[in-house]
Write a protein that holds these residues in place. Structure first.
Motif, PDB file in Angstrom:
ATOM      1  N   ALA A  73     -13.037-114.276 -23.388  1.00  0.00           N
ATOM      2  CA  ALA A  73     -14.424-114.146 -22.945  1.00  0.00           C
ATOM      3  C   ALA A  73     -14.660-112.798 -22.276  1.00  0.00           C
ATOM      4  O   ALA A  73     -15.678-112.133 -22.522  1.00  0.00           O
ATOM      5  CB  ALA A  73     -14.776-115.281 -21.986  1.00  0.00           C
ATOM      6  N   THR A  95     -14.730-109.986 -24.820  1.00  0.00           N
ATOM      7  CA  THR A  95     -15.996-110.016 -25.553  1.00  0.00           C
ATOM      8  C   THR A  95     -17.119-109.448 -24.696  1.00  0.00           C
ATOM      9  O   THR A  95     -17.950-108.659 -25.178  1.00  0.00           O
ATOM     10  CB  THR A  95     -16.334-111.456 -25.978  1.00  0.00           C
ATOM     11  OG1 THR A  95     -15.268-111.977 -26.777  1.00  0.00           O
ATOM     12  CG2 THR A  95     -17.627-111.498 -26.773  1.00  0.00           C
ATOM     13  N   GLN A  96     -17.161-109.836 -23.447  1.00  0.00           N
ATOM     14  CA  GLN A  96     -18.173-109.327 -22.516  1.00  0.00           C
ATOM     15  C   GLN A  96     -18.093-107.804 -22.408  1.00  0.00           C
ATOM     16  O   GLN A  96     -19.123-107.113 -22.424  1.00  0.00           O
ATOM     17  CB  GLN A  96     -17.973-109.961 -21.145  1.00  0.00           C
ATOM     18  CG  GLN A  96     -19.018-109.568 -20.114  1.00  0.00           C
ATOM     19  CD  GLN A  96     -20.314-110.330 -20.274  1.00  0.00           C
ATOM     20  OE1 GLN A  96     -20.316-111.454 -20.756  1.00  0.00           O
ATOM     21  NE2 GLN A  96     -21.417-109.717 -19.886  1.00  0.00           N
ATOM     22  N   ARG A 115     -24.745-112.303 -25.819  1.00  0.00           N
ATOM     23  CA  ARG A 115     -23.721-112.594 -24.811  1.00  0.00           C
ATOM     24  C   ARG A 115     -23.510-114.096 -24.666  1.00  0.00           C
ATOM     25  O   ARG A 115     -22.374-114.577 -24.610  1.00  0.00           O
ATOM     26  CB  ARG A 115     -24.105-111.972 -23.465  1.00  0.00           C
ATOM     27  CG  ARG A 115     -23.791-110.501 -23.341  1.00  0.00           C
ATOM     28  CD  ARG A 115     -23.945-110.021 -21.907  1.00  0.00           C
ATOM     29  NE  ARG A 115     -25.331-110.114 -21.467  1.00  0.00           N
ATOM     30  CZ  ARG A 115     -26.226-109.144 -21.604  1.00  0.00           C
ATOM     31  NH1 ARG A 115     -25.884-108.013 -22.184  1.00  0.00           N
ATOM     32  NH2 ARG A 115     -27.462-109.293 -21.172  1.00  0.00           N
ATOM     33  N   VAL A 163     -19.775-114.866 -26.163  1.00  0.00           N
ATOM     34  CA  VAL A 163     -18.780-115.079 -25.105  1.00  0.00           C
ATOM     35  C   VAL A 163     -18.281-116.524 -25.134  1.00  0.00           C
ATOM     36  O   VAL A 163     -17.072-116.788 -25.050  1.00  0.00           O
ATOM     37  CB  VAL A 163     -19.362-114.713 -23.726  1.00  0.00           C
ATOM     38  CG1 VAL A 163     -18.420-115.148 -22.602  1.00  0.00           C
ATOM     39  CG2 VAL A 163     -19.612-113.209 -23.642  1.00  0.00           C
TER      40      VAL A 163
END
Length: 215
Positions: A190, A193-194, A81, A85
């Motif tokens: 971001a 992606t998270q 992460r 991210v």
């Protein structure tokens, strides 16, 4: 390619693909003969695998393939992460939008595919997205960290059964990441992606089991 590099790549692939299972002894004589190299480059390859965390030295057994367990997945994803991210944020500021628009379309198509070979094609496409983000970020420290991390993630991922529905969902999640980067929106990139990493982690933890299919 040097003999030690060849041996390293062959052994690393065998470990990641579970042809060499956790606990398998990597005997110098046996592996050198199997790979067609002398023992000196084989030792160099084993040293690199040990440095990567893919092999460990065990008293009385020599070098063996390291263990991999779903118990490690939270730690791996914590690092993932942090790296991925932030990489998505940076890529959204720097990347060529057209390249990521193309990747978005290909992920959407991959999500619809029902071909028997779609799994490997999907993983190859995911690798292309990773590489494109790495190139846009252009940070050798992040790239090196991710390269090492992805090897371990590939081993953990193979503990979970490949679910066609999950692969289709994952393809759409990757499409959303590529779309956000193409739109030059760091916050959405971001967040996308998270979300993808959250779903990936939950899938692995709920589907992971022993690899009974590999001899």
């Amino acid at each position: 390619m040097r003999a030690s590099d060849m041996a390293y790549e062959a052994l690393r692939t065998d470990i990641v693909e579970w042809r060499l299972r956790p606990g398998a002894v990597l005997g110098e004589v046996e592996q050198a003969e199997r790979l067609g190299v002398s023992r000196t480059p084989l030792r160099e390859a084993l040293a690199r695998l040990t440095a990567d965390g893919l092999a460990v030295q065990q008293r009385g057994r020599g070098v063996v393939v390291s263990d991999v367990s779903v118990e490690h997945v939270d730690d791996l994803f914590a690092l993932r992460r942090a790296l991925e991210v932030e990489s998505a944020r940076i890529a959204a500021r720097r990347a060529d939008p057209q390249a990521f628009r193309s990747l978005r379309e290909r992920f959407i198509e991959a999500g619809r595919s029902k071909d028997s070979g779609s799994r490997e094609a999907y993983y190859q496409l995911a690798g292309e997205l990773d590489q494109s983000i790495d190139e846009a970020v252009n940070n050798p420290y992040i790239e090196q960290s991710l390269r090492s991390l992805r090897v371990h993630l590939a081993r953990v991922r193979r503990l979970a059964q490949d679910d066609p529905e999950r692969l289709a969902m994952s393809a759409l999640e990757h499409a959303a990441i590529a779309e956000a980067i193409a739109a030059r929106n760091p916050d959405i990139a971001a967040a996308a992606t998270q979300l993808h990493l959250h779903h990936s982690l939950e899938h692995i933890k709920s589907h992971a089991g022993p690899r009974e299919d590999t001899p």
